[in-house]
Write an enzyme that holds these catalytic residues in place. Structure first.
Site: not given
Ligand code: NAD
Length: 413
Positions: A103
């Site tokens: 990461k």
């Molecule tokens: P992103 O930046 O695209 O979206 C994050 C979302 O969460 C946004 O809508 C943001 O406004 C919201 N957010 C941020 N802080 C917040 C809070 N304190 N309370 C409520 N909402 C909040 O990120 P993402 O890629 O969608 O990632 C989200 C989660 O999924 C993370 O934990 C990430 O590690 C996990 N994840 C992502 C992927 C991927 O392919 N992008 C894969 C596996 C896991």
């Protein structure tokens, strides 16, 4: 030690105990193989200079190159990156993807920086971690606050330094630059594959079920869309600015259009406002936390009303909350299973990029569904056989595969 890392190590310790391994196995798997902290001097658009901090942690690479996302967020620190890297190791092992876990992160609030500044941050960060990454060493991908543009800049920086284009160094790239069909939606599709499998196991018919989704980014937005397409009524969604709630069910395509126009779910017409805490406690069948770590904790776990939690985010449920939820009969489909769709299609993207031969969207999605559903069945049957929660079963399966790779390779020297 920060809470995600305490929890990640506790999950590992539980699995090691159940599997009957000795302390040496725990010690070997609790510590990352490599970690790098870098300074990122940034020339701001106004001519001033600022120095940011970035990290790359490779938790394990005994089963293949390290693999994991890059996060841009204000609260990124080394312990959080260590926890996320460990979860990536388990996720790759659980899904049979030939990678270890890694990461990366930069402590930055990307909303406060221009596109040109973010490009300079990304290129300098990439240059600083250059000795660690590569298509056979460590392959970054997008996470919170980063996207396909970030990956294009990373790929370009790495390629310029190599003297030739290296498509396989990152995944989650734009389609025009060797990205894979179906990568952008892969994590959310996978979340919904697992949600539907778990609902069927719990005898929840999609057309009679309701859901709430926290986070409306790369994972949450697609999760809401695919749940709605499966017939589930999505009652509430939120982002970091707030949330919206409609007891009759949100019109998800119209909501997506509102987000494209305004940048947030807040203010979506016809829906009531709801805050992030209240959303988690709504009376719904399925809750999908898809934002950040630690949102379901000791303080609110007893007030969660959902029957099923499907973890789109990494680490949204603390270990203490896990115990409370298990005691209350709430099923938790754990992150290392539920959000693994992203790394599966990242693996497909890497295979395609290394062979310079691309697959159709249908091929990608069929293979994604196969792997997600196969892993769900493995985890469910292991959990039932051993009388474990889905998280403990998933962690045991993964730890067993990584420990066995270590044992077969032996210790060097
Ligand atoms: P992103 O930046 O695209 O979206 C994050 C979302 O969460 C946004 O809508 C943001 O406004 C919201 N957010 C941020 N802080 C917040 C809070 N304190 N309370 C409520 N909402 C909040 O990120 P993402 O890629 O969608 O990632 C989200 C989660 O999924 C993370 O934990 C990430 O590690 C996990 N994840 C992502 C992927 C991927 O392919 N992008 C894969 C596996 C896991």
């Amino acid at each position: 030690m920060s809470e995600p890392l305490v929890d990640a190590r506790r999950q590992l310790a539980d699995a090691v105990k159940i599997l009957g391994y000795d302390d040496g196995v725990y010690a070997n798997l609790a510590a990352p193989r490599r970690e790098l902290t870098v300074s990122i001097p940034l020339r701001r658009d106004d001519g001033t200079t600022e120095v940011l901090t970035g990290y790359r942690v490779q938790h394990n690479y005994s089963r293949g190159p390290a693999k994991g996302g890059l996060r841009y967020a204000p609260n990124v620190d080394l312990d959080e990156v260590r926890a996320l890297a460990m979860w990536m190791t388990w996720k790759c092992a659980l899904l049979g993807v030939p990678y270890g876990g890694a990461k990366g992160g930069v402590t930055i609030d990307p909303r406060n920086y221009s596109r040109a500044e973010l490009e300079r941050v990304t290129r300098r960060y990439t240059s600083e971690i250059l000795p660690l990454i590569g298509p056979m060493q460590d392959i970054p991908a997008p996470d919170i606050g980063t996207d396909e543009q970030t990956m294009a800049w990373m790929m370009d920086t790495y390629s310029v330094n190599s003297g030739h284009t290296v498509l396989g160094v990152v995944t989650g790239k734009p389609i025009s630059l060797g990205g894979s069909q179906g990568r952008a939606s892969a994590t959310s599709r996978g979340v919904v594959h697992i949600a539907l499998q778990a609902m069927s196991h719990l005898h929840l018919a999609p057309s009679e079920s309701t859901a709430a989704v926290q986070g409306f980014g790369k994972v949450g937005r697609g999760s809401a869309r695919f749940l709605a397409e499966a017939g589930v009524k999505v009652l509430a969604v939120s982002d970091q600015y707030g949330g919206v709630h409609d007891p009759a069910g949100l019109d998800v395509p119209a909501l997506e259009q509102h987000v494209d126009e305004t940048g947030s779910v807040v203010g979506f017409g016809g829906a009531e406002a709801i805050d992030n805490e209240a959303l988690l406690e709504l009376e719904v069948d399925v809750l999908v936390p898809a934002a950040v770590e630690g949102v379901i904790h000791r303080g609110n776990a007893s007030r969660i009303n959902a029957r099923l939690i499907v973890e789109g985010a990494n680490g949204p449920t603390t270990a203490e909350a896990d115990e409370i939820l298990a005691g209350r009969g709430v099923t938790v489909a754990p992150d290392i299973l539920a959000n693994a769709g992203g790394v599966i299609v990242s693996y497909f993207e890497w295979v395609q990029a290394n062979q310079a031969y691309w697959w159709s969207q249908e091929e990608v999605e069929a293979r994604l569904a196969d792997r997600m559903i196969g892993a769900w069945r493995d985890v469910l049957s292991y959990a039932q056989r051993q009388g474990l929660t889905l998280r403990t079963a998933a962690t045991c399966l993964a730890v067993e595969r990584v420990a066995s790779a270590h044992a077969m390779r032996g210790l060097y020297p």
